[in-house]
Enzyme design. Structure first.
Site, mmCIF file in Angstrom:
data_model
loop_
_atom_site.group_PDB
_atom_site.id
_atom_site.type_symbol
_atom_site.label_atom_id
_atom_site.label_comp_id
_atom_site.label_asym_id
_atom_site.label_seq_id
_atom_site.Cartn_x
_atom_site.Cartn_y
_atom_site.Cartn_z
ATOM 1 N N LYS A 86 -30.485 41.766 18.099
ATOM 2 C CA LYS A 86 -30.868 43.040 18.723
ATOM 3 C C LYS A 86 -32.244 43.557 18.293
ATOM 4 O O LYS A 86 -32.965 44.115 19.105
ATOM 5 C CB LYS A 86 -29.795 44.098 18.431
ATOM 6 C CG LYS A 86 -28.445 43.778 19.060
ATOM 7 C CD LYS A 86 -27.592 45.001 19.173
ATOM 8 C CE LYS A 86 -26.543 45.101 18.128
ATOM 9 N NZ LYS A 86 -25.609 46.207 18.369
ATOM 10 N N ASP A 122 -26.033 52.168 23.252
ATOM 11 C CA ASP A 122 -25.032 52.603 22.263
ATOM 12 C C ASP A 122 -24.942 54.127 22.124
ATOM 13 O O ASP A 122 -23.847 54.677 22.023
ATOM 14 C CB ASP A 122 -25.321 51.980 20.889
ATOM 15 C CG ASP A 122 -24.792 50.553 20.792
ATOM 16 O OD1 ASP A 122 -23.923 50.175 21.603
ATOM 17 O OD2 ASP A 122 -25.254 49.817 19.905
HETATM 18 P P1 NAP Z 1 -24.837 47.460 9.998
HETATM 19 O O1 NAP Z 1 -26.135 47.674 10.673
HETATM 20 O O2 NAP Z 1 -24.621 46.233 9.179
HETATM 21 O O3 NAP Z 1 -24.599 48.752 9.044
HETATM 22 C C1 NAP Z 1 -23.444 48.872 8.283
HETATM 23 C C2 NAP Z 1 -23.524 50.126 7.422
HETATM 24 O O4 NAP Z 1 -22.304 50.237 6.701
HETATM 25 C C3 NAP Z 1 -24.648 50.078 6.375
HETATM 26 O O5 NAP Z 1 -25.125 51.373 6.173
HETATM 27 C C4 NAP Z 1 -23.899 49.556 5.148
HETATM 28 O O6 NAP Z 1 -24.480 49.944 3.939
HETATM 29 C C5 NAP Z 1 -22.581 50.285 5.302
HETATM 30 N N1 NAP Z 1 -21.515 49.624 4.574
HETATM 31 C C6 NAP Z 1 -21.078 48.356 4.701
HETATM 32 N N2 NAP Z 1 -20.062 48.119 3.850
HETATM 33 C C7 NAP Z 1 -19.877 49.267 3.163
HETATM 34 C C8 NAP Z 1 -18.994 49.643 2.118
HETATM 35 N N3 NAP Z 1 -18.082 48.801 1.647
HETATM 36 N N4 NAP Z 1 -19.071 50.902 1.648
HETATM 37 C C9 NAP Z 1 -19.984 51.766 2.127
HETATM 38 N N5 NAP Z 1 -20.870 51.469 3.109
HETATM 39 C C10 NAP Z 1 -20.805 50.230 3.606
HETATM 40 O O7 NAP Z 1 -23.629 47.499 11.018
HETATM 41 P P2 NAP Z 1 -23.546 48.360 12.373
HETATM 42 O O8 NAP Z 1 -24.014 47.550 13.507
HETATM 43 O O9 NAP Z 1 -24.183 49.666 12.081
HETATM 44 O O10 NAP Z 1 -21.959 48.505 12.558
HETATM 45 C C11 NAP Z 1 -21.195 49.384 11.749
HETATM 46 C C12 NAP Z 1 -19.779 49.532 12.319
HETATM 47 O O11 NAP Z 1 -19.844 50.142 13.596
HETATM 48 C C13 NAP Z 1 -19.045 48.204 12.522
HETATM 49 O O12 NAP Z 1 -17.691 48.394 12.212
HETATM 50 C C14 NAP Z 1 -19.181 47.935 13.997
HETATM 51 O O13 NAP Z 1 -18.110 47.175 14.521
HETATM 52 C C15 NAP Z 1 -19.132 49.356 14.546
HETATM 53 N N6 NAP Z 1 -19.802 49.463 15.845
HETATM 54 C C16 NAP Z 1 -19.041 49.851 16.912
HETATM 55 C C17 NAP Z 1 -19.624 49.994 18.153
HETATM 56 C C18 NAP Z 1 -18.784 50.416 19.315
HETATM 57 O O14 NAP Z 1 -19.235 50.274 20.460
HETATM 58 N N7 NAP Z 1 -17.620 50.973 19.073
HETATM 59 C C19 NAP Z 1 -20.994 49.737 18.321
HETATM 60 C C20 NAP Z 1 -21.754 49.352 17.201
HETATM 61 C C21 NAP Z 1 -21.132 49.208 15.962
HETATM 62 P P3 NAP Z 1 -25.643 49.040 3.253
HETATM 63 O O15 NAP Z 1 -26.908 49.329 4.025
HETATM 64 O O16 NAP Z 1 -25.656 49.539 1.865
HETATM 65 O O17 NAP Z 1 -25.172 47.612 3.364
#
Ligand code: NAP
Length: 305
Positions: A86, A122
């Site tokens: 992306k 999104d």
């Molecule tokens: P991402 O860019 O990898 O970001 C993940 C975030 O979560 C980062 O801030 C990370 O912190 C934090 N994190 C990960 N593990 C953690 C933990 N154990 N404790 C505290 N913080 C933690 O991922 P993303 O794309 O933003 O996606 C995040 C979530 O949203 C996923 O579950 C994804 O499936 C969901 N999502 C859903 C949709 C939808 O359409 N419903 C769309 C997009 C995403 P660090 O920076 O410190 O690693």
């Protein structure tokens, strides 16, 4: 080890007649087996009787440029991009929409006679789901977002653009959250942005007590580690507050269960997924699909997995 899940649609397969005029839509990602986009978009195509088909292709990051050249040269109508393509796509498309600039990432590419425009749907998906599932409008809202990754950025941009009063990022990586704070404050100066350390429970409790909406934008609680939850005291939220967990697999996370048990209204990520798909579908075809058809296809698929 985290196992990728693959999804097969056990519902009605769209029995369309594929001819030389059938147009192609697709999702590119690596891995891509877990993607629910084919299920959702093919359900909308079948429902509307359009002459399109939607497929998934595994595209490695190093091959993204060639794959997008293929989109241009083969006249593929549009594609979705998922992890890890992306951000890189921002440099490889011909134009970027405001939504893609806000998100710093492209999840939807529209091919207009060889000119590729990158969009990001999104934020739209989240705000539409917030309205549909919780009856909430971003205007004047005080939100606390857990996480500072791509989804947190999309949610924050949607809320700030919609007139939210205050957004607090409760994050593990403060630097990432501070960069988001800087970006959003500059773009949407009327929204106040705060950053706090997720581990600072006292500060988090205070912020929660002044929030109308809590959003989990971390993968904590997602399949297969479904018994996990971010450590916080949900009861710090005022009683009118709502909880949005962006996770859609499982459909009911520990966070959602505990919020509902304490009397808070809550939504999962299925609505956001369906609505971002609605917007992408409209950008490609000019036809507004029925979100309930796409949502049902997702729910059936997830229930059968
Ligand atoms: P991402 O860019 O990898 O970001 C993940 C975030 O979560 C980062 O801030 C990370 O912190 C934090 N994190 C990960 N593990 C953690 C933990 N154990 N404790 C505290 N913080 C933690 O991922 P993303 O794309 O933003 O996606 C995040 C979530 O949203 C996923 O579950 C994804 O499936 C969901 N999502 C859903 C949709 C939808 O359409 N419903 C769309 C997009 C995403 P660090 O920076 O410190 O690693």
């Amino acid at each position: 080890m985290v196992h990728a899940q693959t999804f097969a649609w056990k519902g009605r397969v769209p029995l369309q007649r594929i001819t030389t005029s059938t147009r192609l839509l697709a999702v590119f990602g690596d891995p891509v087996e877990h993607s629910l986009s084919p299920v959702m978009h093919n359900a909308a195509i079948a429902d509307l009787g359009l002459d399109f088909v939607y497929l998934a292709f595994r595209v490695r990051p190093a091959d993204l440029r060639k794959a997008l050249d293929g989109v241009r040269s083969m006249g593929i109508s549009g594609v979705n991009l998922t992890i890890p393509l992306k951000q890189a796509a921002c440099e490889l498309v011909d134009n970027l929409s405001d939504d893609a600039l806000d998100a710093g990432a492209v999840n939807t590419v529209v091919n207009d006679q060889g000119i590729l425009t990158g969009h990001n749907t999104d934020s739209y998906g989240f705000i539409a789901s917030l309205q549909e599932d919780l009856g909430m409008s971003p205007s004047g809202l005080r939100a606390c977002i857990l996480g500072s990754g791509g989804a947190a950025r999309g949610v924050a941009v949607g809320l700030a653009k919609g007139g939210a009063a205050r957004i607090a990022f409760a994050a593990r990586s403060i630097d990432r959250a501070a960069a988001l704070q800087q970006f959003i404050s500059k773009r949407y100066p009327s929204c106040s942005i705060e950053v706090l350390d997720l581990a600072d429970k006292q500060h988090l409790g205070r912020v929660l007590s002044e929030s109308d909406l809590l959003v989990n934008a971390t993968p904590v609680g997602m399949y297969p580690l479904v018994d996990r939850v971010v450590d916080l005291d949900i009861e710090c939220l005022p009683q009118h507050a709502c909880v949005a967990d962006l996770i859609y697999n499982p459909s009911e996370t520990v966070l959602i269960r505990s919020a509902q048990a304490k009397g808070y209204r809550a939504m999962n990520g299925i609505g956001m997924l369906a609505h971002q798909g609605v917007r992408a579908f409209y950008l490609w075809t000019g036809v507004l699909p029925d979100v309930s058809v796409m949502r049902r296809a997702l729910e059936e698929c997830l229930a059968g997995s």
